[in-house]
Design an enzyme around this catalytic site. Structure first.
Site, short mmCIF file in Angstrom:
data_model
loop_
_atom_site.label_atom_id
_atom_site.label_comp_id
_atom_site.label_asym_id
_atom_site.label_seq_id
_atom_site.Cartn_x
_atom_site.Cartn_y
_atom_site.Cartn_z
N GLN A 263 -13.15 41.34 -46.22
CA GLN A 263 -12.12 40.59 -46.92
C GLN A 263 -11.22 41.49 -47.75
O GLN A 263 -10.05 41.21 -47.95
CB GLN A 263 -12.76 39.51 -47.80
CG GLN A 263 -13.45 38.41 -47.00
CD GLN A 263 -12.55 37.80 -45.93
OE1 GLN A 263 -11.53 37.19 -46.24
NE2 GLN A 263 -12.92 37.97 -44.67
N HIS A 266 -7.82 42.73 -46.27
CA HIS A 266 -6.67 41.85 -46.16
C HIS A 266 -5.50 42.33 -47.02
O HIS A 266 -4.35 42.26 -46.60
CB HIS A 266 -7.04 40.43 -46.62
CG HIS A 266 -7.60 39.57 -45.53
ND1 HIS A 266 -6.84 39.10 -44.49
CD2 HIS A 266 -8.85 39.07 -45.34
CE1 HIS A 266 -7.59 38.36 -43.69
NE2 HIS A 266 -8.81 38.33 -44.18
N GLU A 332 -12.49 30.96 -52.64
CA GLU A 332 -11.87 30.54 -51.38
C GLU A 332 -12.93 30.51 -50.27
O GLU A 332 -13.09 29.51 -49.57
CB GLU A 332 -10.75 31.52 -51.01
CG GLU A 332 -10.08 31.21 -49.68
CD GLU A 332 -9.12 32.32 -49.27
OE1 GLU A 332 -8.27 32.04 -48.40
OE2 GLU A 332 -9.23 33.45 -49.78
N HIS A 333 -13.64 31.62 -50.10
CA HIS A 333 -14.76 31.71 -49.15
C HIS A 333 -16.02 32.00 -49.94
O HIS A 333 -16.05 32.94 -50.74
CB HIS A 333 -14.56 32.85 -48.16
CG HIS A 333 -13.23 32.89 -47.48
ND1 HIS A 333 -12.18 33.67 -47.94
CD2 HIS A 333 -12.77 32.26 -46.38
CE1 HIS A 333 -11.14 33.52 -47.14
NE2 HIS A 333 -11.48 32.67 -46.18
N ASP A 366 -12.53 33.06 -40.19
CA ASP A 366 -11.17 33.57 -40.10
C ASP A 366 -10.57 33.36 -38.71
O ASP A 366 -9.35 33.27 -38.57
CB ASP A 366 -11.15 35.08 -40.42
CG ASP A 366 -11.29 35.35 -41.91
OD1 ASP A 366 -11.05 34.43 -42.71
OD2 ASP A 366 -11.65 36.50 -42.26
N HIS A 425 8.53 -9.87 -63.17
CA HIS A 425 7.52 -9.69 -62.13
C HIS A 425 6.81 -11.01 -61.87
O HIS A 425 6.59 -11.41 -60.72
CB HIS A 425 6.50 -8.62 -62.55
CG HIS A 425 7.01 -7.21 -62.46
ND1 HIS A 425 8.06 -6.75 -63.21
CD2 HIS A 425 6.59 -6.16 -61.70
CE1 HIS A 425 8.27 -5.47 -62.93
NE2 HIS A 425 7.38 -5.09 -62.00
#
Length: 443
Positions: A263, A266, A332-333, A366, A425
């Site tokens: 990771q 990235h 995230e992961h 992924d 109303h």
């Protein structure tokens, strides 16, 4: 290599954890002054300005914004059989998962003659952004296009940066993925200018604006999405990739090292965090990272990410503390490498996606686990979800009452409207079942 935060011997509060856990952060506000003029220029001048910014930032101007079909067709013919088969396998798995996510319409009967039906309508036209900076991401094409298709979206456009190496057209593998998915509208434009062009379109250039924009991108893309939010819908303001791993002494340090490295490649700002109650495992993982990261293609990028403030090892007293830290971090992961990993995973409340056990690494997600890899970052998994078929659907209620059903509930509506000092109303309800004469007296 990874710095260590030692939380053993105490029970930090959620407030403290948010302050002490490794976390990078991207200040979108800081780039808004840079991005706002770009968005405004493209809003006012369309494709012409978008191409000018493409020349400035990408160093190339394509022959047209829209990629010719012949170029898309040639891209698929040009990739290897192995890559084509890998894309097809990933598409099949992603499609199966996302097809089963689509909810069915349902009707609730509240009384005889009183029903509310909830149905789900797709967003009609979607813009899907696919990055093209540090790496090539055909997987992002799959992750964005397939759920939109399964939701029933009628038309979509993929926007991705032009590449000087390919004559101003996007990377061939990205185009090949579009071809496999039946996407024939691809725009060779990237960055903030792509987001603006998708939001506002250009009639003269024949570029129709979209209703929603999804997909990851750098901080400039994120800022542009913030600026056009409201003109179009957006999925989220995505930050750099994150992985957190909850592990005990039974975990394999080599597996963990590779997953943290994977990771980190990235992005320079990618976050890799290990949470463990084993000091020995922490030491072994650091040693394995040191021994292995230098042989990767992106070693410099990996080193920058792993030594940044966003990455590190968190030492805790026990598994319960690991779970608490993981929930506070809201990765995230999130990988689980413990005894009874599935049981531990079921106790996690906050994560974009949870990868259970030693044979479910994040790289699986992924590409081809079937789940989506566009996930909430920067702790937003506490209150938001990843991209899915649901992202491209709008829930719409159909309310249908007959006269008898309205008369039954009407008095209660009138009471509530008067209590809120909105008597008209109530009058709108009363008019339907009380017939009055010219003087206002009930007949």
């Amino acid at each position: 290599m990874l710095k260590v935060t030692d939380l053993r011997g105490r029970t930090p509060s959620t407030s403290e954890l948010r302050r002490v856990l490794p976390r990078g952060g991207t200040d979108v506000n800081a780039v808004l002054p840079t991005v706002t003029p770009i968005v405004e220029d493209v809003k006012c001048h369309g494709a012409k300005k978008a191409l000018e910014y493409g020349q400035k930032f990408d160093g190339i101007t394509p022959e047209s914004v829209r990629v010719p079909q012949s170029v898309i067709d040639a891209a698929l013919e040009g990739i290897s059989d192995e890559v084509e088969e890998a894309l097809k396998q990933a598409i099949a798995r992603i499609r199966k998962v996302h097809a089963e996510q689509k909810p069915a319409a349902h009707t609730t009967e509240l009384a005889p003659g009183a029903t509310v039906t909830e149905k789900f309508l797709p967003v009609q036209r979607v813009g899907l952004y696919v990055p093209g900076g540090e790496a090539v991401y055909p997987s992002s094409v799959l992750m964005n296009v397939v759920p939109a298709q399964e939701a029933g979206t009628e038309t979509m456009v993929v926007a991705t940066p032009p590449q000087e190496a390919f004559g101003g057209w996007p990377h061939p593998t990205i185009l090949a993925a579009c071809k496999l998915l039946g996407v024939d509208e691809v725009w060779a434009v990237g960055g903030a200018q792509a987001v603006a062009l998708m939001a506002y379109g250009d009639d003269e250039a024949g570029l129709e604006p979209v209703d929603m924009i999804t997909g990851p991108g750098n901080i400039f893309v994120t800022a542009a999405k913030r600026l056009v939010n409201g003109v179009v819908g957006i999925d989220a303001e995505a930050g750099p990739s994150e992985i957190a791993i909850v592990a005990d002494s039974t975990a394999d340090p080599v597996y963990l090292a590779y997953d943290l490295i994977s990771q980190a490649e990235h992005d320079l700002l990618a976050a890799s965090v290990l949470i463990t109650d084993s000091e020995e495992l922490a030491k072994q993982v650091n040693e394995e990272i040191e021994a292995r990261y230098t042989v990767t293609l992106n070693a410099d990028r990996v080193k920058a990410a792993l030594t940044g403030q966003q990455s590190g090892i968190v030492l805790v007293d026990d598994l319960a503390a690991s779970i608490a830290v993981a929930d506070a971090y809201a990765a995230e992961h999130l990988e689980i490498h413990t005894t009874n990993a599935r049981e531990v995973a079921e106790q996690i409340s906050n994560a974009g996606a949870i990868f259970v056990g030693p044979y479910s690494p994040v790289p699986l997600g992924d590409y081809a686990a079937g789940s989506n890899h566009v996930l909430p970052t920067s702790g937003t998994a506490r209150f938001s979800s990843g991209l899915s078929t649901h992202t491209f659907l709008r829930a719409v209620n159909l309310i249908e009452y007959d006269e008898v059903a309205l008369k039954e509930i009407g008095p209660h509506i009138i009471v509530l409207s008067e209590d809120e000092q909105l008597p008209a109303h109530g009058e709108a309800i009363r008019a339907r079942y009380e017939v009055t004469g010219a003087e206002g007296e009930e007949q």
